[in-house]
Design a protein around this motif. Structure first.
Motif, short mmCIF file in Angstrom:
data_model
loop_
_atom_site.label_atom_id
_atom_site.label_comp_id
_atom_site.label_asym_id
_atom_site.label_seq_id
_atom_site.Cartn_x
_atom_site.Cartn_y
_atom_site.Cartn_z
N THR A 165 1.22 -1.11 -0.26
CA THR A 165 0.27 -0.27 0.20
C THR A 165 0.86 1.33 -0.31
O THR A 165 1.88 1.14 0.78
N ASP A 174 -4.46 6.91 -0.55
CA ASP A 174 -3.28 5.55 -1.31
C ASP A 174 -3.57 4.46 -1.65
O ASP A 174 -5.06 4.21 -1.88
N TRP A 175 -3.19 4.16 -2.16
CA TRP A 175 -3.85 3.11 -3.35
C TRP A 175 -2.52 1.56 -3.03
O TRP A 175 -2.16 1.40 -2.02
N ASP A 176 -3.02 0.34 -3.24
CA ASP A 176 -2.84 -0.39 -3.09
C ASP A 176 -2.15 -0.82 -4.25
O ASP A 176 -2.27 -1.20 -5.42
#
Length: 372
Positions: A165, A174-176
């Protein structure tokens, strides 16, 4: 084990640890070792109560490892204890080959931060950038994890996948990212050629200083000389550093024999080890520009600082990272396959500047964002 025997055993270990005192210890030494004894007594008292009174059995190995990690983490982000697996990975880093994502990480605001992704690796292809925070690995928060724990979770078998993440400044959420690990072979010279007729270019961008760096750089420049270059650009952008010995050898390629490269100062600031150029320069006649940015750290800053302070090169780009500390590896072979990497000194450029947490700066006319 009864508590009385545990405390006795612990006390024996403490005596063994600090027994070799000077026969004629100064008052300062007596105060120092008195403080150490007091600290061990406090630790022993807490540990003893945990062993005897905690509501369930404890893993002594894990407790001691946590205590060691906490001690080192409180010193600085770069001091680490390595068990057998961690030591194996450390040796891989310096040799230039490992299985992972292709990033160099540090710690910032209690989270792992990407110092630089290595070019043409899974991390660079996934779009990871210097300054990105890794706030989760496989769904687990990375807050306050040690560097070795982070590296252990990011590395793995080739072709396996890890989910991380990412938090990036200026991006709201946030991003995965799912990244497939690869066998990473790091060449210090990522590319070389001519950017215009007669102007050579050697890229160490997003690589690192490992065991063969100086020879790779020398070979690249020799080939460019054969091709007729009359000036050179050395690209250290995104280079997180590596071996101090290789930094001095790369600077050696351009500096006059006897020129200062870096001074290493330990706790006693009256003593400094000054490293100087050991030979006549192979490429002392080439006009030189060095490119740096916020991902240029450690060994890369040593090279850039030495060339700048000796008026040998013009620095172009943006402020560097500011990692000016030196780590020493202590072999703990009596504990099995283990080692301690400890920050033991700061380095200073030839003019006496400390880069640690301050960064290298470029002259106002050369302060610009060089296009990637």
């Amino acid at each position: 084990m009864p508590l009385s025997r545990f405390i006795a055993s612990f006390a024996c270990a403490v005596v063994t640890l600090i027994a070799p005192l000077p026969v004629q210890a100064s008052n300062a030494d007596k105060d120092l070792y008195g403080d150490i004894n007091d600290s061990w007594e406090r630790f022993g008292a807490v540990y003893g109560r945990v062993v005897e009174h905690y509501y369930q059995d404890v893993d002594h190995e894990q407790i001691m490892r946590s205590a060691i990690d906490g001690l080192l983490r409180d010193l600085d982000p770069y001091s680490q204890f390595f068990d057998a697996e961690g030591l194996r990975q450390l040796l891989q880093d310096t040799s230039g080959q490992f299985a992972g994502l292709g990033i160099t990480v540090g710690l910032k605001d209690h989270y792992p931060v990407i110092i630089a992704p290595i070019e043409n690796t899974p991390a660079s292809r996934a779009g990871l950038l210097p300054g990105d925070l890794i706030v989760g690995i496989e769904g687990r928060d990375t807050f306050d994890l040690g560097l070795e724990q982070i590296v252990n979770r990011l590395r793995g078998e080739p072709e396996s996948t890890v989910h991380i993440t990412i938090s990036r400044r200026g991006v709201e959420n946030d991003w995965d990212v799912a990244i497939t690990r690869e066998l990473i072979t790091i060449r210090s010279v990522a590319a070389s050629g001519q950017v215009s007729p007669g102007v050579g270019y050697v890229s160490m961008r997003q690589t690192r200083f490992s065991e063969e760096t100086s020879e790779e750089v020398a070979q690249a420049i020799r080939q460019l000389r054969e091709d007729g270059i009359h000036s050179l650009i050395l690209d250290l952008r995104g280079n997180p550093g590596g071996l101090l010995s290789q930094a001095t050898e790369v600077a050696d390629l351009f500096l006059e024999k006897g020129a200062p490269i870096v001074s290493v100062r330990e706790r006693d600031h009256d003593r400094a080890e000054i490293k100087i150029s050991q030979r006549s320069p192979l490429f002392g006649d080439l006009p030189l520009i060095v490119l740096i940015d916020g991902g240029s750290a450690s060994a890369a800053e040593i090279v850039a600082g030495a060339l700048q302070d000796n008026d040998r090169a013009l620095l172009v780009g943006t402020r560097s990272f500011g990692k000016g500390s030196v780590q020493t590896i202590f072999d703990l072979r009596d504990l099995g396959q283990a080692a301690l990497k400890l920050t033991t000194a700061l380095y200073y450029t030839p003019s006496g500047r400390s880069i640690h947490r301050q960064s290298l700066t470029v002259s106002p006319g050369a302060l610009l964002q060089v296009p990637a």
